[in-house]
Design a protein around this motif. Sequence first.
Motif, PDB file in Angstrom:
ATOM      1  N   VAL A 130     108.114  38.220  92.477  1.00 16.11           N
ATOM      2  CA  VAL A 130     109.098  39.214  92.922  1.00 16.11           C
ATOM      3  C   VAL A 130     108.386  40.402  93.562  1.00 16.11           C
ATOM      4  O   VAL A 130     108.814  40.928  94.598  1.00 16.11           O
ATOM      5  N   LEU A 131     107.278  40.815  92.974  1.00 21.12           N
ATOM      6  CA  LEU A 131     106.538  41.952  93.524  1.00 21.12           C
ATOM      7  C   LEU A 131     105.981  41.660  94.920  1.00 21.12           C
ATOM      8  O   LEU A 131     105.743  42.588  95.695  1.00 21.12           O
ATOM      9  N   GLN A 132     105.786  40.404  95.225  1.00 21.42           N
ATOM     10  CA  GLN A 132     105.230  40.028  96.522  1.00 21.42           C
ATOM     11  C   GLN A 132     106.298  39.807  97.593  1.00 21.42           C
ATOM     12  O   GLN A 132     105.967  39.470  98.730  1.00 21.42           O
ATOM     13  N   GLN A 133     107.564  39.994  97.239  1.00 24.15           N
ATOM     14  CA  GLN A 133     108.618  39.787  98.232  1.00 24.15           C
ATOM     15  C   GLN A 133     108.553  40.845  99.336  1.00 24.15           C
ATOM     16  O   GLN A 133     108.472  42.040  99.041  1.00 24.15           O
ATOM     17  N   PRO A 134     108.609  40.433 100.592  1.00 24.31           N
ATOM     18  CA  PRO A 134     108.743  41.410 101.679  1.00 24.31           C
ATOM     19  C   PRO A 134     110.081  42.143 101.545  1.00 24.31           C
ATOM     20  O   PRO A 134     111.048  41.587 101.022  1.00 24.31           O
ATOM     21  N   HIS A 147      93.693  41.035  87.147  1.00 27.50           N
ATOM     22  CA  HIS A 147      93.089  39.982  87.983  1.00 27.50           C
ATOM     23  C   HIS A 147      93.324  40.249  89.462  1.00 27.50           C
ATOM     24  O   HIS A 147      92.477  39.929  90.309  1.00 27.50           O
ATOM     25  N   GLU A 148      94.464  40.859  89.785  1.00 25.72           N
ATOM     26  CA  GLU A 148      94.799  41.160  91.176  1.00 25.72           C
ATOM     27  C   GLU A 148      94.202  42.495  91.645  1.00 25.72           C
ATOM     28  O   GLU A 148      94.512  42.959  92.742  1.00 25.72           O
ATOM     29  N   GLY A 149      93.361  43.097  90.820  1.00 25.90           N
ATOM     30  CA  GLY A 149      92.677  44.319  91.224  1.00 25.90           C
ATOM     31  C   GLY A 149      93.475  45.594  91.008  1.00 25.90           C
ATOM     32  O   GLY A 149      93.135  46.650  91.561  1.00 25.90           O
ATOM     33  N   ILE A 150      94.529  45.526  90.213  1.00 29.48           N
ATOM     34  CA  ILE A 150      95.367  46.693  89.933  1.00 29.48           C
ATOM     35  C   ILE A 150      94.883  47.363  88.651  1.00 29.48           C
ATOM     36  O   ILE A 150      94.637  46.688  87.640  1.00 29.48           O
ATOM     37  N   ARG A 151      94.736  48.676  88.670  1.00 32.78           N
ATOM     38  CA  ARG A 151      94.391  49.409  87.462  1.00 32.78           C
ATOM     39  C   ARG A 151      95.609  49.442  86.541  1.00 32.78           C
ATOM     40  O   ARG A 151      96.735  49.653  86.998  1.00 32.78           O
ATOM     41  N   VAL A 152      95.369  49.266  85.240  1.00 29.58           N
ATOM     42  CA  VAL A 152      96.470  49.080  84.298  1.00 29.58           C
ATOM     43  C   VAL A 152      96.441  50.133  83.196  1.00 29.58           C
ATOM     44  O   VAL A 152      95.392  50.407  82.604  1.00 29.58           O
ATOM     45  N   ALA A 153      97.611  50.716  82.931  1.00 25.48           N
ATOM     46  CA  ALA A 153      97.819  51.590  81.776  1.00 25.48           C
ATOM     47  C   ALA A 153      98.846  50.928  80.875  1.00 25.48           C
ATOM     48  O   ALA A 153      99.845  50.369  81.348  1.00 25.48           O
ATOM     49  N   MET A 202     103.231  42.648 103.544  1.00 27.15           N
ATOM     50  CA  MET A 202     103.347  42.342 102.117  1.00 27.15           C
ATOM     51  C   MET A 202     103.026  43.593 101.306  1.00 27.15           C
ATOM     52  O   MET A 202     102.095  44.329 101.622  1.00 27.15           O
ATOM     53  N   PRO A 203     103.785  43.859 100.247  1.00 25.61           N
ATOM     54  CA  PRO A 203     103.547  45.060  99.444  1.00 25.61           C
ATOM     55  C   PRO A 203     102.251  44.967  98.648  1.00 25.61           C
ATOM     56  O   PRO A 203     101.825  43.871  98.262  1.00 25.61           O
ATOM     57  N   THR A 204     101.612  46.095  98.449  1.00 27.78           N
ATOM     58  CA  THR A 204     100.406  46.161  97.629  1.00 27.78           C
ATOM     59  C   THR A 204     100.580  47.280  96.610  1.00 27.78           C
ATOM     60  O   THR A 204     101.297  48.259  96.850  1.00 27.78           O
ATOM     61  N   TYR A 205      99.911  47.138  95.473  1.00 23.91           N
ATOM     62  CA  TYR A 205     100.023  48.113  94.396  1.00 23.91           C
ATOM     63  C   TYR A 205      98.634  48.442  93.865  1.00 23.91           C
ATOM     64  O   TYR A 205      97.740  47.588  93.844  1.00 23.91           O
ATOM     65  N   LYS A 206      98.460  49.689  93.436  1.00 21.40           N
ATOM     66  CA  LYS A 206      97.154  50.148  92.970  1.00 21.40           C
ATOM     67  C   LYS A 206      97.120  50.419  91.472  1.00 21.40           C
ATOM     68  O   LYS A 206      96.130  50.110  90.814  1.00 21.40           O
ATOM     69  N   ASN A 207      98.192  51.031  90.943  1.00 20.54           N
ATOM     70  CA  ASN A 207      98.186  51.481  89.553  1.00 20.54           C
ATOM     71  C   ASN A 207      99.459  51.026  88.847  1.00 20.54           C
ATOM     72  O   ASN A 207     100.565  51.341  89.288  1.00 20.54           O
ATOM     73  N   ALA A 208      99.289  50.288  87.746  1.00 20.13           N
ATOM     74  CA  ALA A 208     100.436  49.768  87.000  1.00 20.13           C
ATOM     75  C   ALA A 208     100.528  50.436  85.637  1.00 20.13           C
ATOM     76  O   ALA A 208      99.500  50.683  84.983  1.00 20.13           O
ATOM     77  N   PRO A 221     104.603  32.996  78.320  1.00 22.10           N
ATOM     78  CA  PRO A 221     104.501  34.368  78.843  1.00 22.10           C
ATOM     79  C   PRO A 221     103.717  34.461  80.150  1.00 22.10           C
ATOM     80  O   PRO A 221     104.018  35.308  80.987  1.00 22.10           O
ATOM     81  N   ASP A 222     102.741  33.587  80.341  1.00 20.72           N
ATOM     82  CA  ASP A 222     102.012  33.591  81.609  1.00 20.72           C
ATOM     83  C   ASP A 222     102.912  33.147  82.760  1.00 20.72           C
ATOM     84  O   ASP A 222     102.807  33.660  83.882  1.00 20.72           O
ATOM     85  N   ALA A 223     103.811  32.207  82.483  1.00 18.25           N
ATOM     86  CA  ALA A 223     104.742  31.745  83.516  1.00 18.25           C
ATOM     87  C   ALA A 223     105.752  32.847  83.858  1.00 18.25           C
ATOM     88  O   ALA A 223     106.112  33.018  85.030  1.00 18.25           O
ATOM     89  N   ILE A 224     106.193  33.577  82.844  1.00 16.73           N
ATOM     90  CA  ILE A 224     107.097  34.706  83.107  1.00 16.73           C
ATOM     91  C   ILE A 224     106.386  35.738  83.974  1.00 16.73           C
ATOM     92  O   ILE A 224     106.945  36.245  84.954  1.00 16.73           O
ATOM     93  N   ALA A 225     105.145  36.059  83.613  1.00 21.92           N
ATOM     94  CA  ALA A 225     104.379  37.045  84.383  1.00 21.92           C
ATOM     95  C   ALA A 225     104.244  36.627  85.834  1.00 21.92           C
ATOM     96  O   ALA A 225     104.320  37.463  86.747  1.00 21.92           O
ATOM     97  N   LEU A 226     104.054  35.331  86.067  1.00 26.29           N
ATOM     98  CA  LEU A 226     103.939  34.845  87.445  1.00 26.29           C
ATOM     99  C   LEU A 226     105.234  35.084  88.215  1.00 26.29           C
ATOM    100  O   LEU A 226     105.195  35.433  89.407  1.00 26.29           O
ATOM    101  N   SER A 227     106.389  34.919  87.553  1.00 27.84           N
ATOM    102  CA  SER A 227     107.658  35.205  88.219  1.00 27.84           C
ATOM    103  C   SER A 227     107.773  36.689  88.555  1.00 27.84           C
ATOM    104  O   SER A 227     108.278  37.046  89.628  1.00 27.84           O
TER     105      SER A 227
END
Length: 233
Positions: A212-216, A28-34, A3-9, A202-208
């Motif tokens: 997608v980001l979690q797709q193998p 919330h997922e532990g990603i640093r955000v700019a 599964m993909p992981t991300y550190k900085n958004a 907007p929270d539901a859109i963010a979940l979508s």
Amino acid sequence: MEMPTYKNALIVGAGEGLSASLARLFAHEGIRVALAARSIEKLGALCAETKARAYACNAAEPDDVERLFGLVEREIGTPDLVVYNAGARARGPLIDLVPADVAQAIAVSAFGGFLVAQQAAKRMLPNRHGAILFTGASASVKGYAQSASFAMGKFALRGLAQSMARELSPQGIHVAHFVIDGGIRSAARTEPADRPDSFLDPDAIALSYWNVLQQPRSAWTWEVELRPWVEKF
């Protein structure tokens, strides 16, 4: 299955609504955000809530975008997740539109997406890892009356995303375009009592976006359409 992981958004075109929902979810997922926007004064509360850092940037200016990525690299880390959420439009009858206003709208909606994606891809390609997400609209696939500039910009952004997906996916970079087909709920835009959930949450859109980001990589999508259950299409 890896599964993909991300550190900085990095979210470009940040504000309330979808950008804020994405920032909260990523944090919330532990990603640093700019967060990047032309005016960052409005982002103070969101930065305090998500521990994000805000950067002033005109996404349609190449020097601004290059400087933005340099600052984010130095102060947070190299972005491996980039969302382009900026857009602009000049409304009105075709014959009344001011050419300079149309050019600016296309520059923000489409050319800015190219500039941001180019800087992101340069940094992701050496690691063969990363994700670049574009926020589209109904106008990405349907040109509405008296909305020529928005249609031109969003059609171009969709074409950019499709081209990038074909070029960069085989090199490990997930490129996806989201058609937001409907109005997004906000404090100033709420549904009437007899039409619940007739605006996109907007929270539901963010979940979508997150799904997608979690797709193998064996099952990536390049485009998703999202609309309320009552929206005609």
